[in-house]
Structure formats: C-alpha cells, structure tokens
Design a protein around this motif. Structure first.
Motif, PDB file in Angstrom:
ATOM      1  N   PHE A   8       0.769  -1.214   0.103  1.00 44.89           N
ATOM      2  CA  PHE A   8      -0.039  -0.116  -0.040  1.00 44.89           C
ATOM      3  C   PHE A   8       0.823   1.101   0.146  1.00 44.89           C
ATOM      4  O   PHE A   8       0.583   2.380  -0.524  1.00 44.89           O
ATOM      5  CB  PHE A   8      -0.905  -0.072   1.202  1.00 44.89           C
ATOM      6  N   GLN A   9       1.733   1.501   0.967  1.00 42.64           N
ATOM      7  CA  GLN A   9       2.768   2.401   0.951  1.00 42.64           C
ATOM      8  C   GLN A   9       3.446   2.832  -0.413  1.00 42.64           C
ATOM      9  O   GLN A   9       3.314   3.943  -0.713  1.00 42.64           O
ATOM     10  CB  GLN A   9       3.836   2.429   2.040  1.00 42.64           C
ATOM     11  N   TRP A  11       2.426   2.031  -3.604  1.00 37.34           N
ATOM     12  CA  TRP A  11       1.517   2.583  -4.429  1.00 37.34           C
ATOM     13  C   TRP A  11       0.942   3.711  -4.062  1.00 37.34           C
ATOM     14  O   TRP A  11       0.345   4.569  -4.959  1.00 37.34           O
ATOM     15  CB  TRP A  11       0.476   1.444  -4.743  1.00 37.34           C
ATOM     16  N   ASP A  12       0.652   4.022  -2.624  1.00 40.22           N
ATOM     17  CA  ASP A  12       0.125   5.552  -2.247  1.00 40.22           C
ATOM     18  C   ASP A  12       1.000   6.760  -2.652  1.00 40.22           C
ATOM     19  O   ASP A  12       0.652   7.533  -3.261  1.00 40.22           O
ATOM     20  CB  ASP A  12       0.041   5.283  -0.772  1.00 40.22           C
ATOM     21  N   THR A  13       2.383   6.296  -2.433  1.00 43.90           N
ATOM     22  CA  THR A  13       3.386   7.411  -3.037  1.00 43.90           C
ATOM     23  C   THR A  13       3.381   7.423  -4.569  1.00 43.90           C
ATOM     24  O   THR A  13       3.318   8.534  -5.179  1.00 43.90           O
ATOM     25  CB  THR A  13       4.802   6.682  -2.563  1.00 43.90           C
ATOM     26  N   GLU A  16       0.137   9.366  -5.313  1.00 42.21           N
ATOM     27  CA  GLU A  16       0.108  10.693  -4.914  1.00 42.21           C
ATOM     28  C   GLU A  16       0.859  11.630  -6.382  1.00 42.21           C
ATOM     29  O   GLU A  16       0.222  12.820  -6.498  1.00 42.21           O
ATOM     30  CB  GLU A  16       1.032  10.751  -3.798  1.00 42.21           C
ATOM     31  N   GLN A 118      -6.612   6.555  -5.347  1.00 38.19           N
ATOM     32  CA  GLN A 118      -5.839   6.270  -3.908  1.00 38.19           C
ATOM     33  C   GLN A 118      -6.477   6.322  -2.797  1.00 38.19           C
ATOM     34  O   GLN A 118      -6.208   5.714  -1.691  1.00 38.19           O
ATOM     35  CB  GLN A 118      -5.026   7.498  -4.102  1.00 38.19           C
ATOM     36  N   THR A 119      -7.481   7.207  -2.728  1.00 37.93           N
ATOM     37  CA  THR A 119      -8.631   7.131  -1.486  1.00 37.93           C
ATOM     38  C   THR A 119      -9.242   5.720  -1.170  1.00 37.93           C
ATOM     39  O   THR A 119      -9.054   5.340   0.082  1.00 37.93           O
ATOM     40  CB  THR A 119      -9.753   8.128  -1.816  1.00 37.93           C
ATOM     41  N   LEU A 121      -7.734   2.866  -1.914  1.00 35.23           N
ATOM     42  CA  LEU A 121      -6.785   2.032  -1.482  1.00 35.23           C
ATOM     43  C   LEU A 121      -6.532   2.420   0.096  1.00 35.23           C
ATOM     44  O   LEU A 121      -6.212   1.395   0.622  1.00 35.23           O
ATOM     45  CB  LEU A 121      -5.365   2.040  -2.170  1.00 35.23           C
ATOM     46  N   ARG A 122      -6.381   3.808   0.313  1.00 32.85           N
ATOM     47  CA  ARG A 122      -6.012   4.177   1.640  1.00 32.85           C
ATOM     48  C   ARG A 122      -7.096   3.516   2.535  1.00 32.85           C
ATOM     49  O   ARG A 122      -6.840   3.167   3.901  1.00 32.85           O
ATOM     50  CB  ARG A 122      -5.935   5.565   1.678  1.00 32.85           C
ATOM     51  N   HIS A 125      -6.789  -0.186   3.138  1.00 33.56           N
ATOM     52  CA  HIS A 125      -5.381  -0.443   4.140  1.00 33.56           C
ATOM     53  C   HIS A 125      -5.664  -0.046   5.345  1.00 33.56           C
ATOM     54  O   HIS A 125      -5.512  -0.959   6.277  1.00 33.56           O
ATOM     55  CB  HIS A 125      -4.221   0.382   3.483  1.00 33.56           C
TER      56      HIS A 125
END
Length: 135
Positions: A8-9, A11-13, A16, A118-119, A121-122, A125
């Motif tokens: 997750f981290q 892919w979040d980056t 973003e 992104q929202t 997936l966050r 997580h």
C-alpha cells in the motif's frame, strides 16, 4: 498470514504523484483512441489483481451490500467520502473498478488521476481486518 501481499505505501506514493496528471490517449490501429497507461500504473493494477485484496466475487459482494444497480461516479465519490464503509465493500469496489476497464476504457485513468483510486486504497489499508485473509 498474507499469501499475496499488496504494498500500500509504495502504491500510495506513486498515486500521489499521479493525482491531477493527464494520461495521454493515442489513436490506435483500430482507428479509436486508447489511453497510454504508464507501466507503473499497469504494475499497480496487476499487483492488486494478484493480491488477496482483489475480490474475485465482487459482483456478488456488491449485490449483498445493497449495490444492485450500476454504480455511478457520484456513488463512488459518496463512498470515498464516507468513513463508515466497511472493508469488504471497499475491496469489492476497487475490484469492480479494475475489472470494468474492459467495459469503460479510460476508467483507470480517471480513477487514478482524480484521486479516487488512492482514496479507496487508503481506506482498504486502514480497514484491513487483523485476520485477513481468512482461510
């Protein structure tokens, strides 16, 4: 123990940096325009699809959760802004979005660049149950 993890981290980056960027479209040999997805976005889609987070039965899950009609962009925005949406609904929604690129070309582009992917997936997580996946 997770057999097929999703980072997750990482892919979040990546997402973003993709927010509010334009994904170009190009004329294909069939005479229609198609999105030219960055390799990294395709890698994200592949990683999620091959993780335990992808709900193979997302249609059934969504039906059981009360989504018995087409989910619109407004529905997605409402779901993304809600804080009480459960993990399994979120998981099914992302799985549906990934699958539906086959029917709505450019869906991944829209969801990635407008921040909805992104929202979601966050939220997945943050709401992953401690005992997931359940075997």
């Amino acid at each position: 123990m997770t057999e097929h993890p999703f980072e997750f981290q990482t892919w979040d980056t990546y997402l973003e940096g993709l927010n509010h960027q334009e994904i170009p479209w190009q004329l294909g040999p069939d005479g229609a325009e198609h999105p030219q997805y960055p390799t990294e976005l395709l890698n994200l889609i592949n990683a999620f699809t091959h993780s335990d987070y992808f709900d193979q039965n997302f249609k059934r899950t969504l039906y059981q959760k009360g989504f018995d009609k087409m989910i619109t962009e407004d529905d997605l925005r409402a779901l993304a802004s809600e804080t009480d949406t459960d993990f399994f609904t979120l998981r099914a929604v992302v799985s549906m979005l990934i699958n539906n690129e086959h029917y709505f070309e450019g869906l991944w582009a829209a969801m990635a660049t407008n921040g909805l992917l992104q929202t979601f997936l966050r939220q997945i997580h943050a709401k992953t149950p401690a005992d997931f996946p359940i075997w």
